[in-house]
Design a protein around this motif. Structure first.
Motif, PDB file in Angstrom:
ATOM      1  N   TRP A 131       1.002  -0.903   0.239  1.00 41.76           N
ATOM      2  CA  TRP A 131      -0.138  -0.130   0.280  1.00 41.76           C
ATOM      3  C   TRP A 131       1.059   1.084   0.475  1.00 41.76           C
ATOM      4  N   CYS A 132       1.975   1.683   0.013  1.00 48.29           N
ATOM      5  CA  CYS A 132       2.828   2.007   0.042  1.00 48.29           C
ATOM      6  C   CYS A 132       3.842   3.134  -0.868  1.00 48.29           C
ATOM      7  N   GLY A 133       3.337   3.947  -1.242  1.00 45.10           N
ATOM      8  CA  GLY A 133       3.441   4.643  -2.266  1.00 45.10           C
ATOM      9  C   GLY A 133       4.943   4.609  -2.595  1.00 45.10           C
ATOM     10  N   PRO A 134       5.883   5.166  -2.304  1.00 44.62           N
ATOM     11  CA  PRO A 134       7.275   5.481  -2.078  1.00 44.62           C
ATOM     12  C   PRO A 134       8.104   4.337  -2.221  1.00 44.62           C
ATOM     13  N   CYS A 135       7.454   2.733  -1.357  1.00 48.10           N
ATOM     14  CA  CYS A 135       7.537   1.138  -1.743  1.00 48.10           C
ATOM     15  C   CYS A 135       8.211   0.654  -2.867  1.00 48.10           C
ATOM     16  N   ARG A 136       6.304   1.159  -3.616  1.00 44.72           N
ATOM     17  CA  ARG A 136       6.098   0.680  -5.492  1.00 44.72           C
ATOM     18  C   ARG A 136       7.167   1.922  -6.112  1.00 44.72           C
ATOM     19  N   GLN A 137       7.012   2.246  -5.714  1.00 44.36           N
ATOM     20  CA  GLN A 137       8.346   4.137  -6.450  1.00 44.36           C
ATOM     21  C   GLN A 137       9.860   3.140  -6.495  1.00 44.36           C
ATOM     22  N   GLU A 138      10.383   2.756  -5.068  1.00 44.12           N
ATOM     23  CA  GLU A 138      11.548   2.894  -4.600  1.00 44.12           C
ATOM     24  C   GLU A 138      12.122   0.902  -5.561  1.00 44.12           C
ATOM     25  N   MET A 139      10.857  -0.357  -5.591  1.00 40.87           N
ATOM     26  CA  MET A 139      10.944  -1.137  -5.997  1.00 40.87           C
ATOM     27  C   MET A 139      11.784  -1.616  -7.272  1.00 40.87           C
ATOM     28  N   PRO A 140      11.582  -1.253  -8.503  1.00 38.49           N
ATOM     29  CA  PRO A 140      12.450  -1.605  -9.493  1.00 38.49           C
ATOM     30  C   PRO A 140      13.533  -0.747  -9.237  1.00 38.49           C
ATOM     31  N   LEU A 141      13.824  -0.475  -8.581  1.00 39.10           N
ATOM     32  CA  LEU A 141      15.291   0.936  -8.549  1.00 39.10           C
ATOM     33  C   LEU A 141      16.128   0.039  -7.770  1.00 39.10           C
TER      34      LEU A 141
END
Length: 163
Positions: A59-69
């Motif tokens: 549910w964490c937007g920043p988590c989703r953003q950094e996962m591919p990185l």
């Protein structure tokens, strides 16, 4: 009510802007968690590697953003003694599995359904990222994520891999 919402928004903004804490040097709390493949992963068995532990939630937007990185780091540095563990903190791991079916990663995903490991690491923001050196010492802790933080991740990872 408006005052409470403003305070909540301010706290959320501050948490998202928190940078790396200063360097630490204390033994990282050991743990064993079940992985998405059904295997148990024990932190102490990874000694000799630089380990990044990333606490996250679907549910964490920043988590989703950094996962591919993070996945890019893992693919690039895993042959150099770098291990990345994605620790999902949700009680219902099916939500994490649903997210990972959309955005698959190559690094191990572990499930902390009871938040016992999160508590050992004083996780109070999503995501939270920990770096453990080759000797098993907790060296760096970062709370939150904003674009550009990955540059500091990379710098610190390389520093620990050179030690």
């Amino acid at each position: 009510m408006k005052f409470t919402l403003k305070i909540f928004a301010l706290v959320a903004l501050l948490v998202s802007q928190v940078a790396w804490s200063k360097e630490m040097n204390q033994p990282a709390p050991d743990f064993t968690l079940k992985s998405s493949t059904g295997e148990n992963v024990k932190l102490s068995e990874l000694r000799g590697n630089v380990v990044m532990i990333n606490f996250w939630a679907s549910w964490c937007g920043p988590c989703r953003q950094e996962m591919p990185l993070l996945d890019e780091f893992y693919k690039k540095y895993s042959k150099l003694g770098f291990v990345l563990l994605g620790v999902n903190v949700e009680e219902d791991s099916s939500k994490a599995a649903g997210y990972l079916s959309e955005v698959p990663v190559s690094f191990p995903i572990l499930y902390d359904n009871t938040n016992s490991v999160s508590k050992m690491y004083d996780v109070d923001a999503m995501p939270s990222t920990v770096l453990v050196d080759r000797e098993g010492n907790l060296r760096f802790l970062h709370r939150g994520y904003k674009p550009g933080d990955e540059k500091e991740y990379k710098r610190l990872m390389k520093k620990l891999m050179r030690e």
